[in-house]
Design a protein around this motif. Structure first.
Motif, PDB file in Angstrom:
ATOM      1  N   ARG A   1       4.255 -11.210  -1.912  1.00 14.73           N
ATOM      2  CA  ARG A   1       2.624 -12.648  -1.387  1.00 14.73           C
ATOM      3  C   ARG A   1       3.717 -13.045   0.086  1.00 14.73           C
ATOM      4  NH1 ARG A   1      -1.219 -14.243  -6.011  1.00 14.73           N
ATOM      5  NH2 ARG A   1      -1.919 -12.640  -7.132  1.00 14.73           N
ATOM      6  N   ILE A   2       4.248 -12.179   0.799  1.00 12.18           N
ATOM      7  CA  ILE A   2       4.470 -12.177   2.223  1.00 12.18           C
ATOM      8  C   ILE A   2       3.650 -13.610   2.988  1.00 12.18           C
ATOM      9  CG2 ILE A   2       5.840 -11.924   3.735  1.00 12.18           C
ATOM     10  CD1 ILE A   2       6.776  -9.403   2.536  1.00 12.18           C
ATOM     11  N   GLY A   3       3.925 -14.642   2.827  1.00 11.35           N
ATOM     12  CA  GLY A   3       3.245 -15.536   4.253  1.00 11.35           C
ATOM     13  C   GLY A   3       3.013 -15.083   5.539  1.00 11.35           C
ATOM     14  N   GLY A   4       2.314 -16.158   6.272  1.00 12.09           N
ATOM     15  CA  GLY A   4       1.892 -15.725   7.537  1.00 12.09           C
ATOM     16  C   GLY A   4       0.497 -15.287   8.314  1.00 12.09           C
ATOM     17  N   PRO A   5       0.339 -15.152   8.930  1.00 13.07           N
ATOM     18  CA  PRO A   5      -1.417 -15.802   9.035  1.00 13.07           C
ATOM     19  C   PRO A   5      -1.410 -13.886   8.647  1.00 13.07           C
ATOM     20  CG  PRO A   5       0.206 -15.379  11.276  1.00 13.07           C
ATOM     21  CD  PRO A   5       1.324 -15.594  10.511  1.00 13.07           C
TER      22      PRO A   5
ATOM     23  N   ALA B   1       7.183   2.390   8.262  1.00 15.53           N
ATOM     24  CA  ALA B   1       8.690   1.456   9.161  1.00 15.53           C
ATOM     25  C   ALA B   1       7.315  -0.630   8.801  1.00 15.53           C
ATOM     26  CB  ALA B   1       8.466   1.237  10.721  1.00 15.53           C
ATOM     27  N   MET B   2       6.370   0.190   9.181  1.00 16.68           N
ATOM     28  CA  MET B   2       5.822  -1.427   9.243  1.00 16.68           C
ATOM     29  C   MET B   2       5.861  -2.156   7.763  1.00 16.68           C
ATOM     30  SD  MET B   2       2.828  -1.481  11.151  1.00 16.68           S
ATOM     31  CE  MET B   2       2.032  -2.819  11.167  1.00 16.68           C
ATOM     32  N   GLU B   3       5.838  -1.013   6.907  1.00 14.81           N
ATOM     33  CA  GLU B   3       5.417  -1.458   4.667  1.00 14.81           C
ATOM     34  C   GLU B   3       6.870  -1.544   4.796  1.00 14.81           C
ATOM     35  OE1 GLU B   3       1.914   2.332   4.509  1.00 14.81           O
ATOM     36  OE2 GLU B   3       4.010   2.546   3.924  1.00 14.81           O
TER      37      GLU B   3
ATOM     38  N   TRP C   1       6.531  -5.296   3.356  1.00 17.78           N
ATOM     39  CA  TRP C   1       7.215  -4.933   1.394  1.00 17.78           C
ATOM     40  C   TRP C   1       8.498  -4.994   0.666  1.00 17.78           C
ATOM     41  CZ3 TRP C   1       2.164  -2.521   2.816  1.00 17.78           C
ATOM     42  CH2 TRP C   1       1.112  -3.457   3.209  1.00 17.78           C
ATOM     43  N   GLY C   2       9.650  -4.804   1.854  1.00 21.07           N
ATOM     44  CA  GLY C   2      11.089  -4.779   1.053  1.00 21.07           C
ATOM     45  C   GLY C   2      11.105  -3.146   1.518  1.00 21.07           C
TER      46      GLY C   2
END
Length: 332
Positions: free
Chosen positions: A188-192, A298-300, A304-305
């Motif tokens: 659960r990475i923060g950010g808008p 690349a975005m994923e 999420w690592g």
């Protein structure tokens, strides 16, 4: 401290995109002058004809699909979708797949939206189902596929069912495995949370439609350039030799979809131009692209690592290719 995260103004991003387009056009002028008489060559004329035909045919319907998606995005919200999901993850997975129709989003927005759903307590499997479904089964994709394939309901239905099946099957796999394999859970990475919105529903509609149209139109032009080049430059015997072998044609178009990373609202017009390939191979191209391409991978990985991406990307590619082949074998 305010409760909302401040977002940078959208106008700066749009101005940057306009400037980039203008710079490309200005840079192209000396190239055109250098080519000179070569522009009259039959090969170039054939390439230009194919390119213009693809773009002119597809742009009006791309606009129609984007407007429809913008209307739906303005009327529904990510928060509303999270409230409608059943508490049982196994039941919530197909609901999340259907929500991809009601809350359409482009590929660039799918990853942040899925992350936002996970932050609101939605299980990872459900968020990933929405991630795969939304760019593939939204109204813009349905309309563009119907137009590109001249109203062929079998191809439209096959794309819709195969893409929905990929999203749901992946979701159920994660429901079954995520409890035993913590690496499969979304951090659960923060950010808008990504938002197309503006002030009010009219602003949300305009923002969503404009945001979706710019990358879709750009990818359409790039895809048309590539498709026209392949049609004119690649010898016909090579294309026919690849297209004539079922397994090889499927692998080639799956790899093409992954590398080229076209927008799902424009890829049908590219697929229909690949006339030498079978309908099943074209379906693989249409299903794999929105589910997983190099841009999404690349975005994923960034969201999420790397460990998660190394597991998720191959799984989606294999399932999307396999399910598309099965659906194509039955329906096409």
């Amino acid at each position: 401290m305010t409760s909302q995260t401040t977002r940078p103004p959208r106008s700066g991003r749009l101005d940057g995109q306009v400037v980039a387009v203008l710079l490309v056009l200005v840079a192209a002028l000396p190239v055109v002058r250098l080519l000179g008489p070569g522009l009259d060559a039959p090969a170039f004329q054939a390439w230009a004809t194919v390119f213009v035909a693809i773009v002119v045919q597809s742009v009006p319907f791309l606009v129609l699909g984007v407007v429809l998606s913008g209307l739906i995005s303005a009327l529904l919200s990510e928060r509303a979708v999270s409230r409608l999901l059943p508490r049982n993850p196994a039941l919530a997975v197909p609901v999340a797949g259907v929500a991809g129709i009601g809350l359409p989003t482009c590929e660039c927005a799918a990853v942040p939206v899925a992350s936002g759903l996970a932050r609101r307590g939605v299980p990872s499997a459900v968020a990933l189902t929405f991630l795969l479904a939304a760019p593939a089964v939204n109204p813009a994709v349905i309309v563009s596929t119907a137009v590109a394939f001249s109203g062929r309901t079998d191809m439209v239905a096959a794309r819709f069912l195969a893409s929905m099946a990929v999203a749901i099957v992946v979701g159920w796999i994660y429901v079954a495995l995520a409890q035993r394999l913590p690496a499969l859970r979304l951090p659960r990475i923060g950010g808008p949370v990504h938002s197309h919105g503006g002030n009010g529903r009219l602003g949300a509609f305009v923002g969503a439609a404009w945001h979706d149209f710019l990358p879709a139109a750009g990818f359409l032009v790039v895809g048309a350039l590539i498709a026209a080049a392949v049609k004119v430059l690649v010898p016909l015997e090579i294309v026919e030799s690849v297209a004539g072998q079922f397994l090889l044609s499927v692998v080639v178009l799956a790899a093409f979809a992954f590398v080229v990373a076209l927008c799902s609202e424009a890829d049908a017009f590219i697929a229909v131009s690949l006339t030498a390939f079978s309908d099943t191979a074209k379906l693989v191209f249409l299903v794999v692209g929105p589910a997983m391409d190099v841009k999404l991978a690349a975005m994923e990985a960034g969201q999420w690592g790397r460990q998660f991406a190394l597991q998720f990307v191959p799984l989606v590619l294999v399932l999307a290719t396999t399910i598309a082949c099965l659906v194509g074998w039955v329906m096409l």
